[in-house]
Design an enzyme around this catalytic site. Structure first.
Site, PDB file in Angstrom:
ATOM      1  N   LYS A  39      26.838  51.365  38.908  1.00  0.00           N
ATOM      2  CA  LYS A  39      26.417  50.164  39.756  1.00  0.00           C
ATOM      3  C   LYS A  39      25.678  49.260  39.212  1.00  0.00           C
ATOM      4  CE  LYS A  39      23.907  47.851  43.758  1.00  0.00           C
ATOM      5  NZ  LYS A  39      22.702  48.424  43.889  1.00  0.00           N
ATOM      6  N   SER A 114      23.813  46.627  49.371  1.00  0.00           N
ATOM      7  CA  SER A 114      24.105  45.953  47.857  1.00  0.00           C
ATOM      8  C   SER A 114      25.196  47.358  47.108  1.00  0.00           C
ATOM      9  CB  SER A 114      23.254  44.874  46.650  1.00  0.00           C
ATOM     10  OG  SER A 114      22.949  46.651  46.666  1.00  0.00           O
ATOM     11  N   SER A 138      20.226  50.031  50.147  1.00  0.00           N
ATOM     12  CA  SER A 138      21.391  49.881  49.781  1.00  0.00           C
ATOM     13  C   SER A 138      22.733  50.678  48.620  1.00  0.00           C
ATOM     14  CB  SER A 138      20.854  48.350  48.192  1.00  0.00           C
ATOM     15  OG  SER A 138      21.023  47.646  48.834  1.00  0.00           O
TER      16      SER A 138
END
Length: 434
Positions: A39, A114, A138
């Site tokens: 990420k 996210s 997330s």
């Protein structure tokens, strides 16, 4: 041990990656031959790391996050940096400055957020494993929406060193994969003490998942099947829990009264921490240079107005207000009291049950652009944020479909009993395998 060559050239139709690393590398160890997506809020030495924000465009960290250092040490390579909601602020990966990620299960729908890019990369088969981060759901949200496995570890079990901070007291790095065994394998590499992170605990993870859950007591909180939860989603999850009962687990109805205040407490705390953490992004030390012909204050305001997205600006303002003189006691202090009550409620329940189960998300993945107002988006987090407030581990495992879209079963456990939630997920996975 054999040395494996790792190369990676994805077919990224989903905008899952912001940066792809195609240079072959060699490695040996637990993860030899594995390319892992990371990420874009996790620091990678020599690889641009933007948090999907224009304010960090061009920023190349001079060091690896501890988790990245560990996966490299185990023989893995960084496949690339995945798309995300800007600075981790969102539930859909629509808040990225570089365009939304699409859900591989249905490209008209969001992948969740996210960590949407990481989830999409795994779901589409571009990578075997990925690292995500979880501040209020997330990892678990996109895992549920994309039909993969995602673990939010106990707070402090995985080092946060090198994670670009959004809300320090809530967030953690965690593993994502298509099966529980791979999540467990990646967890075994990234967990453990790190002297560079003062919140890190010396709790390494050395566990082989077991499908034996006979006699396990599973709490079923009524709030996880109440207002706001799609009845079809609830029905799928209840059937999944029934499969766990068939394996010998015992279900116990229970309640988390403080959950009524969880969402409000979460958004006060996370925005307050964001207001403080993101003050450093000023166009001077990070990101594109500010206009030095202007006064510092004017240049600072312009840089942040132009390069932060609307959701990031909204949360900074909300947090600044909550911390301001005259309002700190009314909002931030009360939110911390609510957080402690939530922690106590979980502790009370775990005195009687081994894990808690419920839906990961109240609905299936929604359509791109469907939730245009912030409040409806925030309400999507109602079933995931209590875990972060309490600091406990939780995993999402696919348990069925509604309208052809995946539904996630969320399994929550006592602090530092990540192994147990993984075992329950593994037991369910084994029984539903075709």
């Amino acid at each position: 041990m054999a040395v494996h060559t790792i190369s990676f050239e994805p077919d990224d139709r989903y905008n899952a990656f912001l940066k792809v690393c195609t240079k072959p590398s060699h490695g040996e160890g637990k993860l030899a031959g594995v390319a892992i997506a990371v990420k874009d809020n996790i620091s990678t030495q020599g690889i641009e790391t933007t948090c999907a924000s224009k304010i960090l465009q061009g920023y190349v960290p001079p060091y690896d996050a501890h988790a990245v250092e560990l996966i490299k040490g185990a023989g893995a390579a960084v496949a690339g940096k995945t798309n995300m909601d800007e600075f981790g602020m969102g539930t859909s990966t629509e808040n990225s400055a570089f365009g939304p990620t699409l859900n591989p299960c249905d490209t008209d729908r969001v992948p969740g957020g996210s960590s949407g890019g990481s989830a999409a990369a795994v779901a589409a088969g571009m990578v075997r494993m990925a690292l995500g981060t979880d501040t209020g759901g997330s990892i678990r949200c996109p895992a549920a929406f994309c039909g993969i496995i995602g673990l939010k570890p106990t707070y402090g079990r995985v080092s946060r060193y090198g994670l670009i901070a959004y809300a320090n007291s809530l967030e953690t790095i965690g593993p994502m994969a298509k099966n529980v065994a791979d999540v467990s394998l990646l967890m075994s590499v990234i967990a453990g003490h790190d002297r560079k992170d003062s919140t890190s605990h010396n709790r390494p993870y050395n566990h082989t998942p077991s499908a034996n859950i006979r006699g396990l007591r599973i709490g079923i909180p009524e709030e996880y099947f109440g207002k706001g939860v799609d009845p079809e989603v609830a029905a799928v999850v209840r059937r999944a829990i029934g499969r766990l009962e068939e394996l010998g687990a015992v279900t116990v109805p229970c309640s988390i009264p403080s959950m009524e205040y969880a969402l409000a407490a979460y958004y006060v705390i996370c925005t307050s921490e964001a207001s403080s953490n993101l003050a450093r992004f000023d166009g001077v030390r990070y990101g594109p240079a500010a206009d030095t012909r202007k006064s510092w204050h004017a240049a600072y305001q312009d840089a942040r107005r132009e390069r932060f997205g609307s959701e990031v600006r909204r949360r900074i303002m909300l947090g600044t207000f909550a911390l301001s003189s005259g309002y700190y006691g009314k909002y931030y202090a009360k939110a911390q009291v609510a957080r402690e009550n939530i922690r106590k409620d979980f502790a009370r329940l775990f005195a009687d049950v081994d894990v808690l189960c419920g839906p990961t998300m109240p609905t299936i993945a929604f359509k791109l652009g469907e939730k245009s107002d912030p409040l409806s988006m925030y309400l999507s987090d109602i079933l995931t944020v209590p875990v972060n407030l309490a600091g406990i581990p939780a995993i999402s495992v696919p348990c069925g479909k509604v309208q052809g879209m995946p539904v996630g079963l969320q399994i929550m456990g006592r602090p530092f009993e990540d192994e147990r939630v993984i075992d329950v997920a593994y037991a369910y996975e084994q029984v539903v395998k075709p």
